[in-house]
Design an enzyme around this catalytic site. Sequence first.
Site, PDB file in Angstrom:
ATOM      1  N   SER A  11      -4.130 -57.065 -60.955  1.00  0.00           N
ATOM      2  CA  SER A  11      -3.733 -56.924 -59.792  1.00  0.00           C
ATOM      3  C   SER A  11      -4.306 -55.918 -58.744  1.00  0.00           C
ATOM      4  CB  SER A  11      -2.110 -56.853 -59.713  1.00  0.00           C
ATOM      5  OG  SER A  11      -1.892 -55.656 -60.370  1.00  0.00           O
ATOM      6  N   TYR A 160     -10.585 -42.272 -75.020  1.00  0.00           N
ATOM      7  CA  TYR A 160     -11.077 -43.530 -74.340  1.00  0.00           C
ATOM      8  C   TYR A 160     -12.182 -43.948 -74.734  1.00  0.00           C
ATOM      9  CZ  TYR A 160     -12.212 -45.983 -69.842  1.00  0.00           C
ATOM     10  OH  TYR A 160     -12.587 -46.829 -68.845  1.00  0.00           O
ATOM     11  N   LYS A 164     -13.456 -47.925 -76.179  1.00  0.00           N
ATOM     12  CA  LYS A 164     -14.363 -48.558 -75.577  1.00  0.00           C
ATOM     13  C   LYS A 164     -15.510 -48.977 -76.456  1.00  0.00           C
ATOM     14  CE  LYS A 164     -12.450 -49.148 -71.508  1.00  0.00           C
ATOM     15  NZ  LYS A 164     -11.790 -50.309 -71.019  1.00  0.00           N
TER      16      LYS A 164
END
Length: 256
Positions: A11, A160, A164
């Site tokens: 979104s 993070y 990944k």
Amino acid sequence: MKKVALVTGGSRGIGYGIVKSLASTGFDIAFNGVRPVESVQDILESIKKMGVDAIYCQGNIALSKDRKRILQQVKKHYKKLNILVNNAGIAPKERADILTASEKSFDDVISTNLKGNYFLTQEAANWMIEQKQKDTNFSGSIINISSISATVASVNRGDYCISKAGISMATQLFAVRLGEFDIPVFEVRPGIISTDMTSGVKEKYDSLIENGLCLQNRWGTPDDVGKVVSAIAMGEFPYSTGQVFMVDGGLTVPRL
Ligand code: NAI
């Protein structure tokens, strides 16, 4: 009949760039996010105006029951799924040195970025296998949005980077497992992209970019990523399963 793409975190930001690009090439869209449906009505309408069907599947991909509900909603509305784009992801709430960063931050980031993507992929992959077994012409694929942080070490957000790097291995694992079903799995690895996620570090990156961090002297945009994802989704890379597509303006080209 149009092919159907589900984009998590679709979104806003990169996810919305991907949704727009997929819609413009004719995919019907299911997009997911955590916000209530009332707050994404304008986005829903903007996608439908592009001449495709669109539904919003609210849910937190870190939660098993929500992942099931998201796929059930796609199944109920479209009865099929051709493309899963695992885009939803979070940055750590605070950038903290790995000598002091909290276990809570690690759990939050890994649950969304890695566990959520991994198990949504597992569930979607099983459904794609079922579809393929019923119809040999069925075409399905999975596209994971990782980051240059899969290989570039930032010691102020180790959680993070690890999430990944994990997505990178998950891409290869599912590419191997789904090879026999002719369902390719790809990784798209963006660099520094202008979105809400990077708005808090804008000045830092403005200055790094100005000083030559990337070969292409600008921020990346959600559209830059969207174009690559939609080319892959359209089948433009038919012999490349398990591979990484860089979208980083040349940031990771080694220089001396
Ligand atoms: P963003 O913060 O603007 O958008 C992320 C979207 O994911 C939001 O719509 C959010 O609601 C959704 N989301 C977050 N957690 C969720 C959850 N548990 N369940 C469902 N939806 C959830 O971030 P941006 O920049 O658009 O990032 C998208 C993806 O691209 C992320 O995976 C991010 O790690 C990755 N990425 C971003 C880069 C950048 O420079 N902005 C660079 C490289 C990768």
